[in-house]
Design a protein around this motif. Structure first.
Motif, PDB file in Angstrom:
ATOM      1  N   GLY A 117       1.745   5.932   0.452  1.00 58.58           N
ATOM      2  CA  GLY A 117       0.679   6.462   1.304  1.00 58.58           C
ATOM      3  C   GLY A 117       0.080   5.355   2.158  1.00 58.58           C
ATOM      4  N   GLU A 118      -1.208   5.470   2.437  1.00 58.29           N
ATOM      5  CA  GLU A 118      -1.902   4.488   3.276  1.00 58.29           C
ATOM      6  C   GLU A 118      -1.912   3.111   2.606  1.00 58.29           C
ATOM      7  N   PRO A 119      -1.941   2.034   3.397  1.00 59.04           N
ATOM      8  CA  PRO A 119      -1.990   0.679   2.815  1.00 59.04           C
ATOM      9  C   PRO A 119      -3.191   0.496   1.881  1.00 59.04           C
ATOM     10  N   ILE A 120      -2.933  -0.133   0.733  1.00 64.25           N
ATOM     11  CA  ILE A 120      -3.939  -0.328  -0.314  1.00 64.25           C
ATOM     12  C   ILE A 120      -4.015  -1.813  -0.658  1.00 64.25           C
ATOM     13  N   THR A 121      -5.224  -2.296  -0.902  1.00 68.32           N
ATOM     14  CA  THR A 121      -5.425  -3.652  -1.414  1.00 68.32           C
ATOM     15  C   THR A 121      -5.875  -3.540  -2.861  1.00 68.32           C
ATOM     16  N   HIS A 122      -5.332  -4.374  -3.735  1.00 71.13           N
ATOM     17  CA  HIS A 122      -5.731  -4.330  -5.146  1.00 71.13           C
ATOM     18  C   HIS A 122      -7.237  -4.549  -5.274  1.00 71.13           C
ATOM     19  N   PRO A 123      -7.887  -3.841  -6.190  1.00 70.00           N
ATOM     20  CA  PRO A 123      -9.338  -3.964  -6.356  1.00 70.00           C
ATOM     21  C   PRO A 123      -9.818  -5.393  -6.603  1.00 70.00           C
ATOM     22  N   SER A 124      -9.006  -6.205  -7.259  1.00 67.55           N
ATOM     23  CA  SER A 124      -9.426  -7.587  -7.538  1.00 67.55           C
ATOM     24  C   SER A 124      -9.543  -8.426  -6.263  1.00 67.55           C
ATOM     25  N   LEU A 125      -8.913  -7.964  -5.168  1.00 64.29           N
ATOM     26  CA  LEU A 125      -8.954  -8.712  -3.916  1.00 64.29           C
ATOM     27  C   LEU A 125      -9.837  -8.038  -2.864  1.00 64.29           C
ATOM     28  N   CYS A 126     -10.557  -7.007  -3.263  1.00 65.60           N
ATOM     29  CA  CYS A 126     -11.453  -6.319  -2.334  1.00 65.60           C
ATOM     30  C   CYS A 126     -12.828  -6.984  -2.354  1.00 65.60           C
ATOM     31  N   GLY A 127     -13.573  -6.777  -1.310  1.00 69.36           N
ATOM     32  CA  GLY A 127     -14.935  -7.304  -1.265  1.00 69.36           C
ATOM     33  C   GLY A 127     -15.090  -8.402  -0.236  1.00 69.36           C
ATOM     34  N   GLU A 128     -16.351  -8.794  -0.023  1.00 68.48           N
ATOM     35  CA  GLU A 128     -16.677  -9.835   0.946  1.00 68.48           C
ATOM     36  C   GLU A 128     -16.068 -11.172   0.536  1.00 68.48           C
ATOM     37  N   ASP A 129     -15.450 -11.823   1.462  1.00 74.22           N
ATOM     38  CA  ASP A 129     -14.886 -13.169   1.280  1.00 74.22           C
ATOM     39  C   ASP A 129     -13.891 -13.286   0.122  1.00 74.22           C
ATOM     40  N   ALA A 130     -13.259 -12.174  -0.281  1.00 72.72           N
ATOM     41  CA  ALA A 130     -12.241 -12.244  -1.330  1.00 72.72           C
ATOM     42  C   ALA A 130     -10.956 -12.853  -0.779  1.00 72.72           C
ATOM     43  N   THR A 131     -10.660 -12.573   0.483  1.00 72.83           N
ATOM     44  CA  THR A 131      -9.496 -13.152   1.147  1.00 72.83           C
ATOM     45  C   THR A 131      -9.920 -13.653   2.522  1.00 72.83           C
ATOM     46  N   CYS A 132      -9.107 -14.524   3.100  1.00 72.03           N
ATOM     47  CA  CYS A 132      -9.443 -15.002   4.442  1.00 72.03           C
ATOM     48  C   CYS A 132      -9.148 -13.898   5.462  1.00 72.03           C
ATOM     49  N   LYS A 133      -9.726 -14.013   6.610  1.00 73.43           N
ATOM     50  CA  LYS A 133      -9.599 -12.981   7.642  1.00 73.43           C
ATOM     51  C   LYS A 133      -8.197 -12.958   8.264  1.00 73.43           C
ATOM     52  N   ARG A 134      -7.542 -14.112   8.306  1.00 75.68           N
ATOM     53  CA  ARG A 134      -6.217 -14.184   8.911  1.00 75.68           C
ATOM     54  C   ARG A 134      -5.184 -13.553   7.984  1.00 75.68           C
ATOM     55  N   ARG A 135      -4.409 -12.621   8.557  1.00 72.64           N
ATOM     56  CA  ARG A 135      -3.394 -11.928   7.771  1.00 72.64           C
ATOM     57  C   ARG A 135      -2.106 -11.852   8.566  1.00 72.64           C
ATOM     58  N   VAL A 136      -0.993 -12.031   7.887  1.00 77.09           N
ATOM     59  CA  VAL A 136       0.314 -11.983   8.525  1.00 77.09           C
ATOM     60  C   VAL A 136       1.085 -10.787   7.952  1.00 77.09           C
ATOM     61  N   PRO A 137       1.412  -9.790   8.784  1.00 73.07           N
ATOM     62  CA  PRO A 137       2.162  -8.635   8.273  1.00 73.07           C
ATOM     63  C   PRO A 137       3.601  -9.013   7.924  1.00 73.07           C
ATOM     64  N   LEU A 138       4.055  -8.535   6.771  1.00 66.69           N
ATOM     65  CA  LEU A 138       5.410  -8.801   6.285  1.00 66.69           C
ATOM     66  C   LEU A 138       6.071  -7.503   5.851  1.00 66.69           C
ATOM     67  N   VAL A 139       7.400  -7.490   5.876  1.00 58.44           N
ATOM     68  CA  VAL A 139       8.163  -6.332   5.408  1.00 58.44           C
ATOM     69  C   VAL A 139       9.342  -6.845   4.594  1.00 58.44           C
ATOM     70  N   GLN A 140       9.617  -6.189   3.480  1.00 60.91           N
ATOM     71  CA  GLN A 140      10.771  -6.510   2.647  1.00 60.91           C
ATOM     72  C   GLN A 140      11.615  -5.250   2.508  1.00 60.91           C
ATOM     73  N   GLY A 141      12.882  -5.336   2.870  1.00 60.42           N
ATOM     74  CA  GLY A 141      13.802  -4.215   2.713  1.00 60.42           C
ATOM     75  C   GLY A 141      14.853  -4.555   1.682  1.00 60.42           C
ATOM     76  N   ASP A 142      14.960  -3.725   0.650  1.00 64.61           N
ATOM     77  CA  ASP A 142      15.948  -3.945  -0.414  1.00 64.61           C
ATOM     78  C   ASP A 142      16.752  -2.683  -0.638  1.00 64.61           C
ATOM     79  N   LEU A 143      18.046  -2.871  -0.884  1.00 66.22           N
ATOM     80  CA  LEU A 143      18.939  -1.782  -1.234  1.00 66.22           C
ATOM     81  C   LEU A 143      19.507  -2.097  -2.613  1.00 66.22           C
ATOM     82  N   PHE A 144      19.195  -1.234  -3.575  1.00 68.32           N
ATOM     83  CA  PHE A 144      19.650  -1.414  -4.953  1.00 68.32           C
ATOM     84  C   PHE A 144      20.718  -0.375  -5.267  1.00 68.32           C
TER      85      PHE A 144
END
Length: 164
Positions: A42-69
């Motif tokens: 569904g919609e992008p989710i951040t783990h609760p432990s990393l939510c909140g003010e100043d939990a992470t820096c503002k700069r974010r780099v989008p990444l994608v991983q594609g795997d075929l098993f």
């Protein structure tokens, strides 16, 4: 005298012949859908432990991983998601990040025709943004409650990385 080459036999175009083609196409489409399982977090989710003010820096780099098993016997999607997420976190660490935020995933399982000796083809696309934090990464995929497994004992025969 030069004779023209014989013309190939042609089927006359009638309403019934066109209708038959559409019926056959519909059957093929229905059969192909029956052989796959598709689901997503569904919609992008951040783990609760990393939510909140100043939990992470503002700069974010989008990444994608594609795997075929390729799996025999069964499919345990949560384990495969964990493997894809770990690969994505390695990419993030290479960029200087130490956590993943705004995570989502899409999973497609192709079920073999003969399930007893067939191989399941599982395609996972894991999306996340790399960031830095003083808090540790959760090391767990998000929305695992939306996973649908194929019961049995899973053996991963092969893993391929693809560019999504």
């Amino acid at each position: 005298m030069i004779s023209s080459p014989p013309s190939p036999s042609r089927m006359p175009l009638t309403v019934s012949s066109v209708a038959n083609v559409f019926v056959k196409l519909r059957r093929v489409k229905e059969n192909s859908k029956a052989d796959t399982l598709d689901f997503a977090s569904g919609e992008p989710i951040t783990h609760p432990s990393l939510c909140g003010e100043d939990a992470t820096c503002k700069r974010r780099v989008p990444l994608v991983q594609g795997d075929l098993f390729f799996c025999k016997g069964a499919v345990d999607v949560s384990k495969l998601l964990r493997a894809s997420r770990a690969s994505l976190l390695e990419k993030a660490e290479f960029l200087g990040a130490n956590v993943l935020v705004e995570e989502s995933w899409v999973c497609n399982i192709r079920i073999p025709k003969n399930r007893k000796d067939g191989t399941f083809r599982v395609q996972i696309r894991y999306y996340a943004s790399a960031s830095r934090s003083s808090r540790p990464d959760s090391q767990k995929p998000v929305a695992v409650d939306k996973v649908h497994n194929v019961p049995g004992l899973m053996t991963v025969v092969e893993r391929e990385e693809f560019a999504p």
